[in-house]
Design a protein around this motif. Structure first.
Motif, PDB file in Angstrom:
ATOM      1  N   UNK A   6       0.836  -1.210   0.000  1.00  0.00           N
ATOM      2  CA  UNK A   6       0.000   0.000   0.000  1.00  0.00           C
ATOM      3  C   UNK A   6       0.868   1.256   0.000  1.00  0.00           C
ATOM      4  N   UNK A   7       1.938   1.259   0.774  1.00  0.00           N
ATOM      5  CA  UNK A   7       2.830   2.410   0.823  1.00  0.00           C
ATOM      6  C   UNK A   7       3.514   2.619  -0.529  1.00  0.00           C
ATOM      7  N   UNK A   8       3.954   1.539  -1.150  1.00  0.00           N
ATOM      8  CA  UNK A   8       4.590   1.644  -2.464  1.00  0.00           C
ATOM      9  C   UNK A   8       3.607   2.195  -3.491  1.00  0.00           C
ATOM     10  N   UNK A  67      -8.529   8.247 -10.152  1.00  0.00           N
ATOM     11  CA  UNK A  67      -9.028   7.084  -9.435  1.00  0.00           C
ATOM     12  C   UNK A  67      -7.891   6.265  -8.841  1.00  0.00           C
ATOM     13  N   UNK A  68      -6.768   6.203  -9.539  1.00  0.00           N
ATOM     14  CA  UNK A  68      -5.609   5.445  -9.039  1.00  0.00           C
ATOM     15  C   UNK A  68      -5.059   6.094  -7.761  1.00  0.00           C
ATOM     16  N   UNK A 114      -6.889   5.170  -0.230  1.00  0.00           N
ATOM     17  CA  UNK A 114      -7.808   4.314   0.524  1.00  0.00           C
ATOM     18  C   UNK A 114      -7.134   3.013   0.949  1.00  0.00           C
ATOM     19  N   UNK A 115      -6.346   2.435   0.060  1.00  0.00           N
ATOM     20  CA  UNK A 115      -5.647   1.187   0.392  1.00  0.00           C
ATOM     21  C   UNK A 115      -4.673   1.395   1.550  1.00  0.00           C
ATOM     22  N   UNK A 116      -3.950   2.493   1.508  1.00  0.00           N
ATOM     23  CA  UNK A 116      -3.004   2.777   2.593  1.00  0.00           C
ATOM     24  C   UNK A 116      -3.745   3.001   3.911  1.00  0.00           C
ATOM     25  N   UNK A 117      -4.915   3.641   3.830  1.00  0.00           N
ATOM     26  CA  UNK A 117      -5.661   3.910   5.062  1.00  0.00           C
ATOM     27  C   UNK A 117      -6.185   2.627   5.709  1.00  0.00           C
ATOM     28  N   UNK A 160       0.383  11.027   9.049  1.00  0.00           N
ATOM     29  CA  UNK A 160       1.372  11.513   8.076  1.00  0.00           C
ATOM     30  C   UNK A 160       0.789  11.506   6.665  1.00  0.00           C
ATOM     31  N   UNK A 161      -0.048  10.518   6.342  1.00  0.00           N
ATOM     32  CA  UNK A 161      -0.710  10.485   5.032  1.00  0.00           C
ATOM     33  C   UNK A 161      -1.637  11.684   4.898  1.00  0.00           C
ATOM     34  N   UNK A 162      -2.362  12.002   5.958  1.00  0.00           N
ATOM     35  CA  UNK A 162      -3.259  13.158   5.926  1.00  0.00           C
ATOM     36  C   UNK A 162      -2.469  14.449   5.721  1.00  0.00           C
TER      37      UNK A 162
END
Length: 187
Positions: A44-46, A74-75, A81-84, A94-96
């Protein structure tokens, strides 16, 4: 008496073996769950970082080449979403922060007509300063979540800028350092 001693020893040994098997199974399952989650986090991070690099490079090329551009948002949304789904709270925060910085970057770069009024390389790189710092913060949060032995990076790696931004030289507003450089879009 001797029979009782044999029964107690046998039952005790069988009970100990059963408890050992149950506890060992629980510990093995827990370790497998941790490895599974860590593998999913890494993917997910990658994906998130790859999508960011993709659209920022597309935008950079469009501005420098004075061409139109297109990206499947969309990607990016899917990667977020996947990372979340798998990120621990520190990484989600950190993503936010990174997402807000990217939003500021997009306000400064994506809403510009790249064919008639593109940003200069310097202006584009200035717009990249805050997202690059948040990217470094995010990568370090991701590294910490992958294992405590991971030391934080002190330098920025990758991104759409032709060279690492020098955010230490950039004037950054706000006490937390999370606001954009003066004169650029705020993240």
């Amino acid at each position: 008496m001797e029979l009782l001693s044999i029964v107690v020893t046998t039952v005790g040994g069988a009970l100990s073996a059963t408890v050992g098997v149950v506890v060992g199974g629980m510990l093995t399952r827990r370790a497998q769950d941790r490895y599974w989650l860590r593998d999913r986090q890494l993917v997910a991070y990658q994906d998130l970082l790859r999508e960011y690099a993709t659209f920022s490079m597309i935008l950079r090329r469009a501005h420098l080449g004075r061409t139109a551009w297109d990206y499947d948002w969309g990607a990016w949304s899917t990667a977020l979403m996947s990372a979340s789904l798998v990120a621990p709270n520190a990484v989600a925060t950190a993503i936010d922060d990174f997402g807000r910085a990217v939003r500021g970057f997009l306000d400064a770069t994506a809403d510009v007509d790249t064919t008639t009024t593109p940003l200069s390389q310097g202006d584009f790189e200035q717009a990249m300063v805050v997202p690059a710092q948040r990217q470094l913060d995010l990568v370090n949060a991701m590294r910490r979540s992958m294992g405590r032995h991971q030391r934080p990076l002190s330098v920025w790696l990758g991104g759409a800028s032709g060279r690492p931004p020098h955010w230490r030289d950039a004037e950054v507003g706000g006490s937390s350092g999370h606001d954009g450089p003066v004169g650029s879009a705020r993240a």
